[in-house]
Design an enzyme around this catalytic site. Sequence first.
Site, PDB file in Angstrom:
ATOM      1  CG  ASP A   1      -6.409  -0.569  -1.020  1.00 43.66           C
ATOM      2  OD1 ASP A   1      -6.610  -1.464  -1.192  1.00 43.66           O
ATOM      3  OD2 ASP A   1      -5.162  -0.079  -0.972  1.00 43.66           O
TER       4      ASP A   1
ATOM      5  CG  HIS B   1      -9.906   1.043   9.361  1.00 41.31           C
ATOM      6  ND1 HIS B   1      -8.380   1.105   9.033  1.00 41.31           N
ATOM      7  CD2 HIS B   1     -10.090   0.528  10.621  1.00 41.31           C
ATOM      8  CE1 HIS B   1      -8.113   1.208  10.214  1.00 41.31           C
ATOM      9  NE2 HIS B   1      -8.885   0.835  11.316  1.00 41.31           N
TER      10      HIS B   1
HETATM   11  N1  APR Z   1       6.036  -2.207   1.511  1.00 43.14           N
HETATM   12  C1  APR Z   1       5.710  -2.333   2.848  1.00 43.14           C
HETATM   13  N2  APR Z   1       5.543  -1.364   3.871  1.00 43.14           N
HETATM   14  C2  APR Z   1       5.681  -0.279   3.444  1.00 43.14           C
HETATM   15  C3  APR Z   1       6.120   0.228   2.423  1.00 43.14           C
HETATM   16  C4  APR Z   1       6.255  -0.953   1.251  1.00 43.14           C
HETATM   17  N3  APR Z   1       6.644  -0.418   0.074  1.00 43.14           N
HETATM   18  N4  APR Z   1       6.182   1.437   2.145  1.00 43.14           N
HETATM   19  C5  APR Z   1       6.028   1.782   3.702  1.00 43.14           C
HETATM   20  N5  APR Z   1       5.559   1.024   4.472  1.00 43.14           N
HETATM   21  C6  APR Z   1       5.452   0.903   5.759  1.00 43.14           C
HETATM   22  C7  APR Z   1       5.928   1.866   6.589  1.00 43.14           C
HETATM   23  O1  APR Z   1       7.160   1.738   7.033  1.00 43.14           O
HETATM   24  C8  APR Z   1       4.730   1.872   7.660  1.00 43.14           C
HETATM   25  O2  APR Z   1       5.118   1.051   8.802  1.00 43.14           O
HETATM   26  O3  APR Z   1       3.744   0.722   5.810  1.00 43.14           O
HETATM   27  C9  APR Z   1       3.387   1.499   7.079  1.00 43.14           C
HETATM   28  C10 APR Z   1       2.350   2.506   7.082  1.00 43.14           C
HETATM   29  O4  APR Z   1       1.820   2.789   7.992  1.00 43.14           O
HETATM   30  P1  APR Z   1       0.653   3.785   8.309  1.00 43.14           P
HETATM   31  O5  APR Z   1       0.707   4.894   7.045  1.00 43.14           O
HETATM   32  O6  APR Z   1       0.355   4.316   9.688  1.00 43.14           O
HETATM   33  O7  APR Z   1      -0.648   2.808   7.558  1.00 43.14           O
HETATM   34  P2  APR Z   1      -1.429   1.920   8.615  1.00 43.14           P
HETATM   35  O8  APR Z   1      -0.855   1.179   9.442  1.00 43.14           O
HETATM   36  O9  APR Z   1      -2.316   0.932   7.593  1.00 43.14           O
HETATM   37  O10 APR Z   1      -2.472   2.798   9.235  1.00 43.14           O
HETATM   38  C11 APR Z   1      -3.587   2.374  10.037  1.00 43.14           C
HETATM   39  O11 APR Z   1      -4.589   4.383  10.294  1.00 43.14           O
HETATM   40  O12 APR Z   1      -5.164   6.667   9.758  1.00 43.14           O
HETATM   41  C12 APR Z   1      -5.547   5.383   9.719  1.00 43.14           C
HETATM   42  O13 APR Z   1      -7.420   4.499   8.903  1.00 43.14           O
HETATM   43  C13 APR Z   1      -6.036   4.613   8.553  1.00 43.14           C
HETATM   44  O14 APR Z   1      -6.139   2.314   8.056  1.00 43.14           O
HETATM   45  C14 APR Z   1      -5.281   3.540   8.533  1.00 43.14           C
HETATM   46  C15 APR Z   1      -4.581   3.312   9.992  1.00 43.14           C
END
Ligand code: APR
Length: 244
Positions: free
Chosen positions: A105, A120
């Site tokens: 983003d 990514h």
């Molecule tokens: N503040 C901090 N963390 C948060 C919040 C918040 N307000 N809200 C949710 N979370 C946490 C969730 O508990 C979870 O552990 O953010 C995390 C999001 O996890 P994912 O959706 O799996 O995101 P990410 O770890 O970035 O995924 C990695 O997966 O599908 C691919 O390419 C995509 O870059 C992405 C990669």
Amino acid sequence: MDELFKKAALDIKQSKNIVGLTGAGISVESGIPPFRGKGGVWEKFDPMEYATIDAFMSNPSKVWKVLLSAMKDMIEKAKPNDGHNGLFELEKIGKLKTIITQNVDGLHQMAGNTDVIEFHGNFVSYTCLKCKNKITYNEIKLDTVPPRCKCSGIYRPDCIFFGEMIPPEALWRSKEVSSKCDLMIVIGTSAVVQPASFMPIIAKNSGAKIIEINPERTPLSGKISDYIITGGAGEVMRKILKEL
Ligand code: APR
């Protein structure tokens, strides 16, 4: 809980070379949903149908119409929150050197951080598949989908689809900074996607402390991270900075 904010502030004070590792959770308070869990992007869109390079190449119109235009719209409206701003504060006081992010983003750069490794890729720039011309998001018009270059080629976002390689420079720089930092702050990642989730292990094995900020526990919690501060990124960063 208050003790943990003080502890994190002390760990930051005692560090000279901090690396931040961030995931979708840090941008939740900016209005961008995470990928996994309730309300996550992958609950709405099947990643096999919309987020693989094969899906995009075989039907770019469909992927643009459904996933990419929704992502572009969300990202365009988003502004950095106190989680991003807090990491910039840590850079301003000379503590934080680099952010490794899985996010596409561009919000860390918008917050002001100067060394951001985008694991990514990003949704900020787009490349024509035919002539390789590059443009930025404000030049992408979605009146016709898929958006096309003057040469008639289709534009793709400069993010990584499933099935594509992590940019080699992002990978080797991430390994390098992870092995040299003395503190890694891991914010808002479920830590299930490799190789990004391997960076805290590299940092730990090289002697760094690891702090997690996340409302939920992750596979790193209690194993790789020294401690987890449970809560949203913005709120937790605000409280840590107050203690600094
Ligand atoms: N503040 C901090 N963390 C948060 C919040 C918040 N307000 N809200 C949710 N979370 C946490 C969730 O508990 C979870 O552990 O953010 C995390 C999001 O996890 P994912 O959706 O799996 O995101 P990410 O770890 O970035 O995924 C990695 O997966 O599908 C691919 O390419 C995509 O870059 C992405 C990669």
